[in-house]
Design a protein around this motif. Structure first.
Motif, PDB file in Angstrom:
ATOM      1  N   GLU A 768       0.826  -1.204   0.000  1.00  0.00           N
ATOM      2  CA  GLU A 768       0.000   0.000   0.000  1.00  0.00           C
ATOM      3  C   GLU A 768       0.859   1.252   0.000  1.00  0.00           C
ATOM      4  OE1 GLU A 768      -3.188   2.590  -0.009  1.00  0.00           O
ATOM      5  OE2 GLU A 768      -3.148   0.436  -0.410  1.00  0.00           O
ATOM      6  N   VAL A 769       1.913   1.227   0.840  1.00  0.00           N
ATOM      7  CA  VAL A 769       2.741   2.413   0.945  1.00  0.00           C
ATOM      8  C   VAL A 769       3.418   2.737  -0.376  1.00  0.00           C
ATOM      9  CG1 VAL A 769       4.759   1.122   1.757  1.00  0.00           C
ATOM     10  CG2 VAL A 769       4.539   3.541   2.343  1.00  0.00           C
ATOM     11  N   VAL A 770       3.798   1.714  -1.142  1.00  0.00           N
ATOM     12  CA  VAL A 770       4.428   1.916  -2.448  1.00  0.00           C
ATOM     13  C   VAL A 770       3.404   2.455  -3.436  1.00  0.00           C
ATOM     14  CG1 VAL A 770       5.620   0.808  -4.369  1.00  0.00           C
ATOM     15  CG2 VAL A 770       6.172   0.151  -2.020  1.00  0.00           C
ATOM     16  N   ARG A 771       2.198   1.886  -3.422  1.00  0.00           N
ATOM     17  CA  ARG A 771       1.166   2.352  -4.353  1.00  0.00           C
ATOM     18  C   ARG A 771       0.846   3.822  -4.116  1.00  0.00           C
ATOM     19  NH1 ARG A 771      -1.260  -2.558  -2.847  1.00  0.00           N
ATOM     20  NH2 ARG A 771      -2.911  -1.448  -1.679  1.00  0.00           N
ATOM     21  N   GLN A 772       0.706   4.189  -2.843  1.00  0.00           N
ATOM     22  CA  GLN A 772       0.364   5.567  -2.532  1.00  0.00           C
ATOM     23  C   GLN A 772       1.505   6.514  -2.877  1.00  0.00           C
ATOM     24  OE1 GLN A 772      -2.624   6.565  -1.863  1.00  0.00           O
ATOM     25  NE2 GLN A 772      -3.297   4.404  -1.910  1.00  0.00           N
ATOM     26  N   ALA A 773       2.757   6.080  -2.609  1.00  0.00           N
ATOM     27  CA  ALA A 773       3.905   6.929  -2.943  1.00  0.00           C
ATOM     28  C   ALA A 773       4.001   7.125  -4.452  1.00  0.00           C
ATOM     29  CB  ALA A 773       5.199   6.308  -2.409  1.00  0.00           C
TER      30      ALA A 773
END
Length: 892
Positions: A768-773
């Motif tokens: 999730e953190v990668v997708r949002q970044a």
């Protein structure tokens, strides 16, 4: 006296005779007057021409005529003639003198010819007498009887040997008929033989025995002018020897034919002339077929050249020889024969050929072959298993080792002394008591034993051995003998160590790689968000500095993950061609600054081109780690040296096998050696030196040498440490030699300001953190973003909205459907789709997984918002091609 002197003497005598004649005529002048002045000169000319020769006679005639004219004819003392009579007298004198000289010349020639004829006759007589004497001497010295008979068969000549053969005195032979002296000869065929030679004038040869003399004679009869000449030789002894030889040959043939072996004989010309009956029975051929070189037709074709070569060489050297070959039996099968041949010599010591015997050794050869095959199989098994056997006599203490066991210990066959001291001397000290205790326990308990220990070979190598043994007892239960085997298990031990080491490294690598991958995902969110916030803040303000510190910390954390990935072999390498010698020179100032002042850094010169292909930053990390580690081993307060040497070395299979845990291929390698003069390490420390987080200094040192090993392994190299307490330490690193001198592509240049785009990007990532970044970064730079939590969702969204999606950012590792599995489905939906792969692992790992796939680029996590935007802009700006990942330049 020289001929010239005789010539002078002859002509001088002519002048002298004329002078005497003139003086006498002058002295008798008053009585003689001038009457007949030439008369006395005629006498002088006659005498000189007769005895001195024609030349002196002419000289005497001229001198005499001149002296008469000058001294006797008036006017005296003048050569003038006064009247016709004087002229006529001079002419008559000249003619008469010439005639006298001619007559004297003819007389001298006839006299000389007569004398020469007499001398030739005398010489012929002497030569004839000498020839007769020589002939008689030769005929008497020949040793053969020689006689001459006239046409009436009467003896006209008999030499001494003939007198002895005929047993008659010479006076009873000469002039008497052969038939009168020996009437019994006429009853034999000798009469017809002699009569034939006498009538037909052709030579005759014959032999005959004369019973009255009890002798054998050999006759050669030749026609001669007088009748016939007979040469006679007494051959009684020869006939006796021939009879003995015939008898001996008959006995030899009987014995040879009865012998159980095959017998042959050969002449000096290498041709065989006799084969016994067993030979003919064996071959089934006739004597005529075998004689000469015919017997060689029976030799097997594979043996024929060797047999012929041996036969010829030994014949020429007159040496005895033994040779084994296959010989054809009369049933068509080939059987092994042992041929033994011995040279024969005559009574005079002359070479007479060979006599040989052949023995059928087929059964023995078959047994020997089976035995050799069995021994070969046993030796092959022993060699393959690195095994040797031994035995020990308990009472005498004598130990016997097999050649295989001696070879295992590095000894020449038969050189082991056979004592307990020698045996235990090979075993390393820490295993001797253990080995002796195991043997004692087995002997006391009567059970078999098995033990493993390390030993030192004669050449200094330390190896592992597995020993197995058993004790044997007598009727009283006392041990009498120990027998057993020793097996070299060094390779097995190495494989076990490598397997365990490989398992440990693989487990740690998986752990480090997994941690680094997950940590990269977190850092991607941190770096992406921090970089976006940093873009909105005023530079050099307090919030900007705080955010900049966050971003710097994230980048340092990314470097740590790179080390972890390097240890796992999945780190990112920026590969280029590196001249290692030059590279070490370039970073020497940095190395000098990193070590204590008392420690000196020495780089030995190298004359070789030592080029490798690698990541300069990673290679620098290896060198820095090893140099600093070497300096710390010496100590900050101690003086010492760290020596760096670089060279090229060939590594063959045997060398690589000797390296523990090395997984490299044979070939040329650049060797980097870093040696220190520090305290060294013991075996326990050496065994753990490459373990992660292991240190002998203080805690908190990180991956250290473990990361070095991972980097070296990622460069397809190997590292080895050599150290002993008190002897310093040497780290030896092997890198493959660069295959070609071509320059590798440089890193992409900076692209300037951040790009602005209006395309739609599909981000497929399970974090999730990668997708949002990624969403935040791309939207910040003007892109439309669609996100998917896994590969399956990403395929579904792309199928539904492929017409509006311009690029896919695809994570490599995801649950449900990984990037590798999702990519073919995406390209099946739209073959020309642009796909950029993103991963925490290196580009090398991505290339391995997507080698044949068509990709538009690769970006490694963690990345900043600007790096991601540039990567996407670069992928969208390039035309779509059908090149696979391995054929494209790296993006990101």
């Amino acid at each position: 006296m020289p001929p010239k002197f005789y010539l002078i003497l002859k002509y001088s005598s002519a002048i002298f005779a004329v002078a005497i004649e003139l003086l006498l005529r002058i002295a008798l002048w008053q009585w003689v007057g001038s009457a007949a002045p030439y008369s006395v000169v005629f006498v002088v000319v006659l005498l000189v021409a007769s005895y001195a020769g024609t030349g002196p006679g002419i000289v005497a005639a001229i001198a005499g005529g001149a002296s008469v004219v000058y001294f006797l004819e008036p006017p005296r003392f003048s050569f003038m003639l006064t009247n016709r009579n004087e002229y006529l007298g001079l002419v008559l004198y000249a003619a008469t003198s010439g005639m006298i000289i001619a007559i004297c010349r003819a007389w001298r020639l006839e006299k000389k010819k007569s004398r020469e004829n007499l001398e030739r006759a005398a010489q012929s007589t002497r030569e004839a007498e000498a020839a007769r004497e020589r002939e008689a001497s030769i005929l008497n010295s020949l040793g053969e009887a020689f006689s001459i008979l006239d046409f009436g068969f009467r003896f006209t000549y008999v030499n001494e040997p003939a007198i002895q053969n005929l047993q008659r005195p010479l006076d009873e032979l000469i002039g008497h008929s052969l038939w009168d002296l020996f009437p019994d000869l006429k009853q034999q065929n000798i009469y017809e033989m002699l009569l034939q030679t006498m009538n037909e004038r052709v030579p005759t040869h014959f032999e005959m025995q004369y019973p009255p003399f009890d002798r054998w004679f050999e006759f050669d009869v030749y026609p001669s002018p007088e009748g016939i000449a007979i040469s006679t030789r007494d051959i009684t002894e020869r006939k006796r020897l021939e009879g003995a030889v015939r008898e001996s040959e008959q006995r030899f043939r009987l014995m040879a034919d009865a012998a159980p072996v095959l017998i042959w004989t050969a002449r000096p010309d290498k041709l065989c002339f006799y084969f016994n009956q067993p030979w003919l029975n064996f071959t089934g051929r006739t004597f005529e077929q075998e004689v000469g070189n015919g017997w060689m037709e029976g030799i097997h074709s594979d043996d024929a050249h060797r047999v012929l070569e041996t036969f010829v060489q030994c014949f020429d050297a007159r040496e005895q020889f033994f040779i084994e070959y296959r010989f054809r039996h009369h049933d068509g099968d080939y059987r092994w024969m042992l041929n033994k041949a011995t040279p024969r010599v005559t009574s005079a010591g002359e070479f007479a050929g060979y006599i040989g015997t052949c023995i059928d050794i087929h059964d023995r050869k078959k047994f020997e072959e089976e035995l050799r095959e069995s021994e070969a199989q046993l030796r092959l098994a022993l060699d393959a298993s690195r095994m040797g056997n031994w035995s020990r006599d308990v009472r005498s203490g004598k130990i016997v080792w097999s050649p295989e066991l001696e070879a295992i210990f590095g000894l020449e066959p038969g050189t082991f002394s056979g004592t307990d001291e020698a045996y235990y001397g090979f075993i390393l000290p820490e295993y001797r008591d253990y080995a002796a205790a195991v043997v004692r326990k087995a002997v006391n308990s009567g059970t078999d034993y098995e033990m493993e220990f390390r030993f030192t070979r004669a050449d200094g190598q330390i190896r592992w051995m597995l020993g197995r043994g058993r004790a044997f007892y007598d009727a009283d239960g006392e041990p009498v003998r120990l027998v057993g085997v020793g097996i070299d298990i060094t390779e097995r031990k190495r494989h076990e160590e490598r397997f365990l080491h490989s398992q440990k490294l693989e487990s740690l690598g998986i752990l480090a790689g997994g941690i680094a991958h997950d940590f990269n995902n977190l850092l991607t969110g941190i770096m992406g968000g921090a970089s976006l916030v940093l873009e909105d803040l005023e530079p050099q303000t307090v919030p900007w500095n705080v955010q900049k510190n966050v971003l710097d910390a994230a980048e340092k954390a990314a470097k740590l993950t790179h080390q972890m990935l390097a240890y796992s072999g999945k780190g990112r390498f920026f590969v280029e061609r590196i001249d290692l010698v030059q590279y070490v020179r370039e970073i020497t100032p940095l190395l000098d600054a990193s070590i204590p002042k008392k420690v000196s850094l020495v780089q030995t010169p190298s004359t070789y081109e030592c080029c490798i292909e690698g990541d300069p930053a990673q290679i620098q990390q290896v060198i820095m780690n090893l140099v600093i580690n070497a300096a710390e081993a010496i100590g900050a307060e101690n003086a010492g040296q760290v020596v760096i040497s670089i060279r090229v070395q060939d590594a063959d299979e045997a060398y690589i096998q000797a390296l523990p845990a090395a997984n490299i291929a044979p070939g040329k390698y650049v060797v980097l050696e870093i040696h220190d003069t520090g305290a060294g390490m013991d075996a326990l420390t050496r065994a753990r030196i490459f373990d992660p987080f292991f240190t002998t200094k203080f805690t908190g040192r990180g991956l250290g040498l473990a990361a070095v090993q991972g980097i070296v392994s990622g460069h397809k190299g190997a590292i080895q440490v050599y150290s002993e307490p008190g002897a310093g330490t040497t780290f030896k690193v092997l890198f493959p030699v660069a295959a070609a001198a071509e320059e590798l592509a440089d890193e992409p240049a900076d692209w300037g300001h951040a790009p602005r785009g209006a395309a739609t990007v599909l981000v497929i990532d399970d974090e999730e953190v990668v997708r949002q970044a990624a969403r935040s970064a791309l939207e910040r730079f003007g892109y439309q973003v669609i996100v998917a939590a896994d590969g399956e969702e990403g395929v579904r969204l792309f199928r539904e909205r492929s017409s509006e999606i311009s690029l896919i950012l695809l994570d490599m590792t995801m649950p449900v459907l990984s990037g590798e599995e999702a990519l073919p489905r995406l390209l099946q939906i739209q073959p020309g789709a642009r796909v950029v792969v993103s991963s925490g692992y290196s580009e090398v790992e991505a290339e391995r997984r997507f080698a044949d796939a068509r990709l538009s680029g690769f970006i490694q996590k963690p990345y900043s918002a600007l790096q991601l935007a540039r990567c996407v802009d670069k992928a969208l700006s390039e035309p779509t091609t059908e090149l696979s990942f391995r054929d494209r330049a790296t993006i990101g």
